[in-house]
Design a protein around this motif. Structure first.
Motif, mmCIF file in Angstrom:
data_model
loop_
_atom_site.group_PDB
_atom_site.id
_atom_site.type_symbol
_atom_site.label_atom_id
_atom_site.label_comp_id
_atom_site.label_asym_id
_atom_site.label_seq_id
_atom_site.Cartn_x
_atom_site.Cartn_y
_atom_site.Cartn_z
ATOM 1 N N UNK A 124 0.807 -1.219 0.000
ATOM 2 C CA UNK A 124 0.000 0.000 0.000
ATOM 3 C C UNK A 124 0.840 1.269 0.000
ATOM 4 N N UNK A 125 2.090 1.125 -0.409
ATOM 5 C CA UNK A 125 2.897 2.293 -0.755
ATOM 6 C C UNK A 125 2.338 2.834 -2.077
ATOM 7 N N UNK A 126 2.062 4.136 -2.124
ATOM 8 C CA UNK A 126 1.539 4.723 -3.367
ATOM 9 C C UNK A 126 2.701 4.963 -4.331
ATOM 10 N N UNK A 127 2.632 4.367 -5.519
ATOM 11 C CA UNK A 127 3.699 4.547 -6.506
ATOM 12 C C UNK A 127 3.213 5.255 -7.765
ATOM 13 N N UNK A 128 1.908 5.513 -7.844
ATOM 14 C CA UNK A 128 1.380 6.223 -9.011
ATOM 15 C C UNK A 128 0.078 6.914 -8.622
ATOM 16 N N UNK A 129 0.187 8.198 -8.218
ATOM 17 C CA UNK A 129 -0.999 8.904 -7.714
ATOM 18 C C UNK A 129 -2.126 8.964 -8.732
ATOM 19 N N UNK B 280 -7.245 4.478 -1.508
ATOM 20 C CA UNK B 280 -6.356 5.387 -2.214
ATOM 21 C C UNK B 280 -6.175 4.970 -3.674
ATOM 22 N N UNK C 229 6.867 -2.440 -12.917
ATOM 23 C CA UNK C 229 6.172 -2.001 -11.705
ATOM 24 C C UNK C 229 6.650 -2.771 -10.474
ATOM 25 N N UNK D 262 9.933 -1.216 -9.636
ATOM 26 C CA UNK D 262 9.832 0.141 -9.081
ATOM 27 C C UNK D 262 9.660 0.087 -7.563
#
Lengths: 314, 314
Positions: free
Chosen positions: B157-162, B171, B237, B240
């Motif tokens: 749940x780390x945001x890598x593409x807002x 989110x 991805x 990343x």
């Protein structure tokens, strides 16, 4: 009662301080000199600052912007290119004859805040420094996350927007590009170009290219609504990275230091709002506060002093 | 020589194993039952599995998908909604009368790989499980990063593409949306809709909505070039997020487990290529390997057994 020496090496100045290990938040003496050119001159200047502060020396801690490996060798230092690949710890040991610790400056600042500042008594802490770039020190279970090579905590280069602006590190959309002082300046120039930042542009002398984060800060302090809106948009990016770090590390507190926190509530308040929406499982960790740092510009030197004392076994 | 019991609780099955603490990679016995409905039934089933494996019991470790707090209470469990807010450790202690440890399943798997698998002997390790979602366990300085509440390591749940797709967590652009098995399925459906995934679509019976990551895996194994291209795009991805984790934690190794690693080199090779381009300061840490997990589907149960033994002071 034992005196510890900490030295913060920046691109423009070398700041040395003395603290007592029993009350390290209180700086007892300080001495600063401009950072000279050339590796030997920098090392000599650090040694001079240390001796100026205390003789005899028992321990010295040094914080440097850049990647410092576990042997105290500077593996990357954009602000101090002369020190690249220099074994700083070994060189200073030869010059000073006492135990020397060398760490990344943001790691030092985080350790300072953890032992003597806003994160005191909290074993899991995310501490960031918002300046021209973003420095980060991560504390987990009461220990600095150093990692395999000593490079732990480079959150400024976490990619948060793969379609974002290019970063000097070679990638795109690093958090630092979006959420640092230079990120604020870039965002402000974009918005000003679209004609929606009148007062801020005026403070920059009407020159788009001269527009910096400082002008936004000043206009926000005056209550300018366009500047406040811009800070709210900027705060979203700060909060996104903080939320990622808390989601990953489950930090018990987030501490923000560096020049940008001097803006105060006009920045801190929207950071907190956005953070609450962006962190995973916020309800289960509603006790996590986002707080300004307490040690100010000496956080790095204080933390370096504490890490130096620790390395010396004190 | 001491026998340890580990139990992995999933949405569909409960898997219990016995290992010897001196050679924990070797499962000596195992027992599995379907996960029943209702909190009490699940707890009774766990107790039954434990007793089936060893009497008398000295320690039991349990891994559960979800957020497990430091008291062993399940604070969030999408796959086991009946156990939400259940004090699993306390309930099992009452039923079993021995020391019980309860942890997140990905944390258990990471600990298993750290003690007995691909990350053996490496104090700083990032271990992820690529399945329907992404599970993560982070090891720093030889310890699990648990964090303030016990929720550490939720890298999925780390945001890598807002601007990315919505996530059930509320989110957008969470890493799990892009880089898990379901992320692969989503990507495949997009590409198939554009008419560039013939063989994969055929394997899904020509039904776009039936297309899953498994079909991509199967076509790639056959050498289908469109499927291999898709895996390469998907691997970007995965890489990343891995690069972000190594940039943050300076892990000495990255271990990838879960169903997707069974694809093997057609996935691992592009992950490694992209990772090398995406991690900060790759040249300074060229020794960091990206490796498949070694303990397979029992990693969680083995790690749970080891954490259970550790909690019991053995």
């Amino acid at each position: 009662m034992s005196q510890l020496i900490g030295i913060d090496i920046g691109g423009t100045k070398i700041l040395g301080i003395v603290v007592d290990e029993d009350d390290p938040a209180v700086v007892q003496a300080e001495f600063r000199v401009p950072t000279p050119a050339g590796a030997d001159n920098v090392l000599d200047a650090i040694a001079k600052v240390a001796r100026e502060l205390s003789v005899p020396l028992t321990s010295v801690g040094v914080g440097i912007a850049g990647l410092v490996d576990r042997d105290g060798v500077l593996q990357s230092a954009p602000n101090l290119p002369n020190l690249h690949q220099v074994p700083v710890r070994e060189e200073l040991f030869h010059r000073l004859g006492c135990s020397v610790a060398v760490d990344n400056d943001a790691t030092c600042a985080a350790w300072g805040e953890h032992i003597a500042g806003a994160a005191r008594g909290i074993p899991d802490a995310t501490c960031i420094t918002l300046g021209t770039g973003i420095g980060t020190g991560l504390i987990a279970g009461g220990e600095v996350i150093r990692g395999a090579h000593g490079f732990g905590g480079e959150a400024g280069h976490m990619v948060v927007d793969p379609a974002g602006p290019h970063c000097p590190c070679g990638r795109r959309g690093c958090w630092e590009r979006m959420a640092s002082g230079s990120g604020l300046g870039r965002l402000a120039r974009e918005v000003a170009e679209a004609g929606r930042l009148d007062r801020v542009l005026e403070l920059a002398g009407g020159e788009l290219s001269a527009l910096r984060g400082e002008h936004v800060a000043q206009a926000a302090t005056e209550g300018d609504s366009q500047a406040l809106d811009l800070l709210r948009a900027f705060a979203w990016w700060v909060a996104l990275g903080l939320a990622n770090l808390v989601t990953l590390l489950d930090s018990g507190i987030v501490v923000i230091g560096g020049g940008l926190v001097e803006i105060g509530e006009p920045l801190m308040s929207p950071i907190r709002d956005h953070y609450g929406n962006l962190v995973m499982a916020h309800d289960q960790r509603a006790d996590v506060r986002v707080e300004p740092a307490q040690l100010g510009e000496r956080a790095g030197a204080i933390g370096a002093a504490l890490l130096g004392g620790r390395r010396a076994g004190r």
